[in-house]
Design a protein around this motif. Sequence first.
Motif, short mmCIF file in Angstrom:
data_model
loop_
_atom_site.label_atom_id
_atom_site.label_comp_id
_atom_site.label_asym_id
_atom_site.label_seq_id
_atom_site.Cartn_x
_atom_site.Cartn_y
_atom_site.Cartn_z
N LEU A 287 5.51 6.12 12.11
CA LEU A 287 5.47 5.96 10.65
C LEU A 287 4.38 4.97 10.25
CD1 LEU A 287 9.29 5.83 9.84
CD2 LEU A 287 7.68 7.58 9.07
N ALA A 288 4.28 3.86 10.97
CA ALA A 288 3.25 2.85 10.65
C ALA A 288 1.86 3.46 10.73
CB ALA A 288 3.37 1.65 11.60
N GLY A 289 1.66 4.30 11.74
CA GLY A 289 0.37 4.96 11.89
C GLY A 289 0.06 5.86 10.71
N LYS A 290 1.06 6.65 10.30
CA LYS A 290 0.85 7.59 9.19
C LYS A 290 0.58 6.86 7.88
CE LYS A 290 3.12 11.67 10.95
NZ LYS A 290 4.37 12.41 11.09
N VAL A 291 1.35 5.80 7.64
CA VAL A 291 1.17 5.04 6.40
C VAL A 291 -0.21 4.39 6.37
CG1 VAL A 291 1.99 3.06 5.05
CG2 VAL A 291 3.64 4.67 6.04
N MET A 292 -0.62 3.83 7.50
CA MET A 292 -1.93 3.16 7.53
C MET A 292 -3.06 4.16 7.33
SD MET A 292 -3.38 0.32 7.38
CE MET A 292 -2.14 -0.94 7.68
N THR A 293 -2.94 5.33 7.94
CA THR A 293 -3.96 6.37 7.75
C THR A 293 -4.07 6.75 6.28
OG1 THR A 293 -3.46 7.25 9.93
CG2 THR A 293 -4.64 8.71 8.44
N ASN A 294 -2.91 6.89 5.65
CA ASN A 294 -2.90 7.29 4.25
C ASN A 294 -3.47 6.19 3.35
OD1 ASN A 294 -2.48 9.12 2.31
ND2 ASN A 294 -0.24 9.05 2.34
N LEU A 295 -3.16 4.94 3.66
CA LEU A 295 -3.71 3.81 2.89
C LEU A 295 -5.23 3.81 2.98
CD1 LEU A 295 -1.27 0.94 3.91
CD2 LEU A 295 -1.74 1.64 1.56
N LYS A 296 -5.74 4.02 4.18
CA LYS A 296 -7.19 3.99 4.37
C LYS A 296 -7.86 5.12 3.62
CE LYS A 296 -7.56 1.35 8.59
NZ LYS A 296 -7.29 1.40 10.02
N ARG A 297 -7.23 6.29 3.70
CA ARG A 297 -7.75 7.45 2.99
C ARG A 297 -7.88 7.19 1.50
NH1 ARG A 297 -3.97 11.79 5.23
NH2 ARG A 297 -5.19 12.36 7.04
N LYS A 298 -6.86 6.55 0.96
CA LYS A 298 -6.83 6.31 -0.48
C LYS A 298 -7.53 5.00 -0.83
CE LYS A 298 -4.27 9.99 -1.16
NZ LYS A 298 -3.00 10.03 -0.52
N GLN A 299 -8.06 4.32 0.18
CA GLN A 299 -8.74 3.04 -0.02
C GLN A 299 -7.89 2.05 -0.81
OE1 GLN A 299 -12.81 3.78 -1.26
NE2 GLN A 299 -13.18 5.14 0.45
N LYS A 300 -6.66 1.89 -0.33
CA LYS A 300 -5.70 0.96 -0.94
C LYS A 300 -5.20 0.01 0.13
CE LYS A 300 -5.48 3.15 -4.87
NZ LYS A 300 -5.96 2.51 -6.09
N HIS A 301 -4.77 -1.17 -0.32
CA HIS A 301 -4.05 -2.04 0.59
C HIS A 301 -3.02 -2.84 -0.20
CE1 HIS A 301 -7.62 -5.11 0.23
NE2 HIS A 301 -7.13 -4.78 -0.92
N GLY A 302 -2.04 -3.38 0.52
CA GLY A 302 -0.97 -4.10 -0.15
C GLY A 302 -0.42 -5.22 0.72
N LYS A 303 0.41 -6.05 0.10
CA LYS A 303 0.93 -7.23 0.79
C LYS A 303 2.45 -7.18 1.00
CE LYS A 303 -2.62 -10.11 -1.34
NZ LYS A 303 -2.90 -11.22 -2.28
N ILE A 304 3.07 -6.11 0.53
CA ILE A 304 4.53 -6.02 0.66
C ILE A 304 4.89 -4.80 1.50
CG2 ILE A 304 6.71 -5.74 -0.60
CD1 ILE A 304 5.33 -7.08 -3.01
N VAL A 305 5.77 -5.03 2.46
CA VAL A 305 6.21 -3.93 3.33
C VAL A 305 7.72 -3.73 3.14
CG1 VAL A 305 6.47 -3.14 5.72
CG2 VAL A 305 4.44 -4.44 5.05
N VAL A 306 8.09 -2.46 2.98
CA VAL A 306 9.51 -2.14 2.82
C VAL A 306 9.93 -1.21 3.95
CG1 VAL A 306 11.26 -1.14 1.29
CG2 VAL A 306 9.26 -2.31 0.31
N LEU A 307 11.01 -1.57 4.61
CA LEU A 307 11.58 -0.70 5.63
C LEU A 307 12.89 -0.14 5.10
CD1 LEU A 307 11.29 0.31 8.65
CD2 LEU A 307 12.89 -1.54 9.23
#
Length: 384
Positions: free
Chosen positions: A284-304
Amino acid sequence: MRYGLLLFDEPVRDTSRKIIHVDMDAFYASVAMREDPSLVRKPVIIARHPKKTGGRGVVATASYEARKYGIHSAMSAQKAYELCPHGIFVQPDFELYRQISSQMHAIFRRYTDWIQPLSLDEAYLDVTENHVNQKSATLIAQEIRTAIKQELNLSCSAGVSYNKFIAKIASDYRKPDGITVIPPKDAQAFLMDLAIENFPGVGKKSVEKMHSLGIYKGSDLYNQDELELVKQFGKMGHSLYRRARGIDDSPVKTEREPKSIGKESTFSDNLQSDSEVIKAIRVLAGKVMTNLKRKQKHGKIVVLKIRYDNFETYTRRRSFPDYIKSEDELFQIALDIWEEESRTMGVRLLGITVTALESVVYETVPLPLWSSSHNERIVKKNED
Ligand SMILES: [Mg+2]
């Protein structure tokens, strides 16, 4: 000179995204015909009649029938009248156009929230991840076209490819009422043959300059030196060099900024062991990070998010002073949160979300390569 090397590293083509460009056909004129069917197949000109305005005013859109007389948008209404005196002038109704536009967007949102409108009747959609779990962007584009036809009684054209600029060229290719798909394997050949004036962003003046430099089509552009293109065309030269190679990483920029990007998985067999859970968190972490990079977004809060056997669901959130930068970091954070759980049951669902997103802004680095006007370049462009 280090930065120079950075800029001129051979760019890499990312073909992992699925982008659709939807464009309504002669939108204002088609709406007029829908509202008044007696106008169908007539030369409809969306503008106030020049006789009522003393010759002022410009054409907003012309129906395909009217275009046969050489009438096109941005032409003066007076000129249109001279070209086609029996043309039917219809006053634009922007309130109605806006209403239809929001109906179109409601159709788009059945598939994705990643929608970038270019005007009332035109938008980019990123359907790489979509609400209907459909892998084929072509099928989604077809469904959207059908829905627009059935529900709004209007026709549109769509282009499907792996980036915005090729999707946009594609939507124009079989207009009206057409769909064109340009998969990664066909893109280069398609671009090589494309006339330079059909590259988005190349205006009339640039076309003249291109022609004077012997650049008529994509293949001519492809063979240009990047530095030379930048010298001749400034910032645009840089993007043209990339576009000739089918490269355009600019993300689909939503107006309603999505606040988070996440991914969840439901497991057909509940996860029983810790190692299974850790493995799932890693994926899941891999998929989310790939998607963030694709959309050129980043954030400081993580929700599990965790759902157990008995459907009890928990969401645990952690905030950080800095943006989460890597897949490893995201994995580690999610793992830390997981390890605080005192679970006694199997896990049926896991989700990782990064929220409070902001756009990634790449640093501007000074390049000592050119004259003062070219001294500042953004190495990786964040906008198109
Ligand atoms: Mg249009």
